[in-house]
Write a protein that holds these residues in place. Structure first.
Motif, PDB file in Angstrom:
ATOM      1  N   UNK A 194      12.071  -7.769   4.249  1.00  0.00           N
ATOM      2  CA  UNK A 194      12.973  -8.917   4.112  1.00  0.00           C
ATOM      3  C   UNK A 194      12.269 -10.195   4.570  1.00  0.00           C
ATOM      4  N   UNK A 195      11.525 -10.103   5.669  1.00  0.00           N
ATOM      5  CA  UNK A 195      10.781 -11.264   6.165  1.00  0.00           C
ATOM      6  C   UNK A 195       9.736 -11.735   5.151  1.00  0.00           C
ATOM      7  N   UNK A 196       9.163 -10.786   4.410  1.00  0.00           N
ATOM      8  CA  UNK A 196       8.170 -11.139   3.404  1.00  0.00           C
ATOM      9  C   UNK A 196       8.800 -11.718   2.133  1.00  0.00           C
ATOM     10  N   UNK A 197      10.135 -11.652   2.044  1.00  0.00           N
ATOM     11  CA  UNK A 197      10.828 -12.258   0.916  1.00  0.00           C
ATOM     12  C   UNK A 197      11.230 -11.304  -0.195  1.00  0.00           C
ATOM     13  N   UNK A 198      11.100 -10.005   0.039  1.00  0.00           N
ATOM     14  CA  UNK A 198      11.469  -9.023  -0.973  1.00  0.00           C
ATOM     15  C   UNK A 198      12.874  -8.487  -0.700  1.00  0.00           C
ATOM     16  N   UNK A 199      13.618  -8.138  -1.751  1.00  0.00           N
ATOM     17  CA  UNK A 199      14.942  -7.537  -1.535  1.00  0.00           C
ATOM     18  C   UNK A 199      14.803  -6.095  -1.033  1.00  0.00           C
ATOM     19  N   UNK A 200      15.827  -5.602  -0.342  1.00  0.00           N
ATOM     20  CA  UNK A 200      15.724  -4.265   0.254  1.00  0.00           C
ATOM     21  C   UNK A 200      15.668  -3.156  -0.791  1.00  0.00           C
ATOM     22  N   UNK A 201      16.225  -3.379  -1.989  1.00  0.00           N
ATOM     23  CA  UNK A 201      16.144  -2.336  -3.010  1.00  0.00           C
ATOM     24  C   UNK A 201      14.699  -2.100  -3.455  1.00  0.00           C
ATOM     25  N   UNK A 202      13.847  -3.079  -3.239  1.00  0.00           N
ATOM     26  CA  UNK A 202      12.427  -2.947  -3.570  1.00  0.00           C
ATOM     27  C   UNK A 202      11.806  -1.781  -2.801  1.00  0.00           C
ATOM     28  N   UNK A 203      12.309  -1.527  -1.586  1.00  0.00           N
ATOM     29  CA  UNK A 203      11.787  -0.432  -0.773  1.00  0.00           C
ATOM     30  C   UNK A 203      11.989   0.928  -1.439  1.00  0.00           C
ATOM     31  N   UNK A 204      13.163   1.134  -2.026  1.00  0.00           N
ATOM     32  CA  UNK A 204      13.446   2.425  -2.659  1.00  0.00           C
ATOM     33  C   UNK A 204      12.523   2.633  -3.856  1.00  0.00           C
ATOM     34  N   UNK A 205      12.354   1.604  -4.653  1.00  0.00           N
ATOM     35  CA  UNK A 205      11.488   1.700  -5.821  1.00  0.00           C
ATOM     36  C   UNK A 205      10.032   1.937  -5.389  1.00  0.00           C
ATOM     37  N   UNK A 206       9.539   1.127  -4.461  1.00  0.00           N
ATOM     38  CA  UNK A 206       8.165   1.265  -4.005  1.00  0.00           C
ATOM     39  C   UNK A 206       7.957   2.598  -3.299  1.00  0.00           C
ATOM     40  N   UNK A 207       8.920   3.008  -2.475  1.00  0.00           N
ATOM     41  CA  UNK A 207       8.810   4.274  -1.760  1.00  0.00           C
ATOM     42  C   UNK A 207       8.761   5.464  -2.695  1.00  0.00           C
ATOM     43  N   UNK A 233      -6.371   9.133 -11.013  1.00  0.00           N
ATOM     44  CA  UNK A 233      -6.887   7.779 -11.230  1.00  0.00           C
ATOM     45  C   UNK A 233      -5.753   6.757 -11.196  1.00  0.00           C
ATOM     46  N   UNK A 234      -4.648   7.077 -11.841  1.00  0.00           N
ATOM     47  CA  UNK A 234      -3.492   6.182 -11.832  1.00  0.00           C
ATOM     48  C   UNK A 234      -2.866   6.094 -10.443  1.00  0.00           C
ATOM     49  N   UNK A 235      -2.855   7.205  -9.727  1.00  0.00           N
ATOM     50  CA  UNK A 235      -2.303   7.193  -8.364  1.00  0.00           C
ATOM     51  C   UNK A 235      -3.151   6.306  -7.448  1.00  0.00           C
ATOM     52  N   UNK A 236      -4.464   6.414  -7.561  1.00  0.00           N
ATOM     53  CA  UNK A 236      -5.335   5.547  -6.760  1.00  0.00           C
ATOM     54  C   UNK A 236      -5.194   4.084  -7.169  1.00  0.00           C
ATOM     55  N   UNK A 237      -5.017   3.825  -8.452  1.00  0.00           N
ATOM     56  CA  UNK A 237      -4.803   2.445  -8.903  1.00  0.00           C
ATOM     57  C   UNK A 237      -3.506   1.901  -8.307  1.00  0.00           C
ATOM     58  N   UNK A 238      -2.458   2.716  -8.320  1.00  0.00           N
ATOM     59  CA  UNK A 238      -1.187   2.296  -7.724  1.00  0.00           C
ATOM     60  C   UNK A 238      -1.319   2.022  -6.236  1.00  0.00           C
ATOM     61  N   UNK A 239      -2.065   2.867  -5.532  1.00  0.00           N
ATOM     62  CA  UNK A 239      -2.294   2.650  -4.101  1.00  0.00           C
ATOM     63  C   UNK A 239      -3.055   1.340  -3.885  1.00  0.00           C
ATOM     64  N   UNK A 240      -4.054   1.083  -4.720  1.00  0.00           N
ATOM     65  CA  UNK A 240      -4.825  -0.161  -4.614  1.00  0.00           C
ATOM     66  C   UNK A 240      -3.907  -1.376  -4.798  1.00  0.00           C
ATOM     67  N   UNK A 241      -3.046  -1.334  -5.813  1.00  0.00           N
ATOM     68  CA  UNK A 241      -2.131  -2.450  -6.052  1.00  0.00           C
ATOM     69  C   UNK A 241      -1.138  -2.604  -4.901  1.00  0.00           C
ATOM     70  N   UNK A 242      -0.677  -1.499  -4.347  1.00  0.00           N
ATOM     71  CA  UNK A 242       0.246  -1.547  -3.216  1.00  0.00           C
ATOM     72  C   UNK A 242      -0.416  -2.206  -2.011  1.00  0.00           C
ATOM     73  N   UNK A 243      -1.612  -1.758  -1.666  1.00  0.00           N
ATOM     74  CA  UNK A 243      -2.287  -2.280  -0.473  1.00  0.00           C
ATOM     75  C   UNK A 243      -2.722  -3.735  -0.650  1.00  0.00           C
ATOM     76  N   UNK A 244      -3.261  -4.080  -1.814  1.00  0.00           N
ATOM     77  CA  UNK A 244      -3.663  -5.472  -2.009  1.00  0.00           C
ATOM     78  C   UNK A 244      -2.441  -6.383  -2.099  1.00  0.00           C
ATOM     79  N   UNK A 245      -1.357  -5.890  -2.696  1.00  0.00           N
ATOM     80  CA  UNK A 245      -0.116  -6.673  -2.731  1.00  0.00           C
ATOM     81  C   UNK A 245       0.436  -6.920  -1.335  1.00  0.00           C
TER      82      UNK A 245
END
Length: 112
Positions: free
Chosen positions: A54-67, A87-99
């Protein structure tokens, strides 16, 4: 054939492959563990995680989707073979961490 009767080059190659395999699975387990545990925390919307998002500006429903994607990515990393899925799982992890890094830096969130 055991390492006592194998030529030194063959024994060395087998040892190298074992260390490489062990290193791969240790790194994979670390990433999958972080993704899985983080995903579960996101889905559960633990208070400190929800407050941070929430402090970062994202809605709480974003947590369920990302989780959900994190948990699925962790499972994909632990499934034997299926290189394209990993390969896709690692790409998703990369996008998650860099985001996450960009979100923290752009909001001025304290690092320490």
């Amino acid at each position: 054939m055991d390492t006592l009767t194998e030529p030194p080059a063959v024994a060395s190659r087998h040892r190298s492959l074992r260390f490489r395999s062990a290193g791969y699975w240790l790194a994979t387990a670390a990433v999958a563990g972080e993704l899985g545990l983080g995903g579960i925390w996101d889905i559960a919307r633990l208070p400190f995680v929800r407050d941070l998002v929430t402090h970062l500006g994202y809605p709480s429903y974003f947590l369920v989707m990302l989780g959900t994607w994190k948990v699925l990515g962790a499972a994909a990393l632990l499934v034997p073979r299926h290189a394209l899925l990993k390969e896709w799982a690692y790409a998703g992890a990369f996008f998650t961490y860099t985001g996450a890094i960009v979100s923290h830096l752009t909001t001025g969130y304290a690092v320490a």
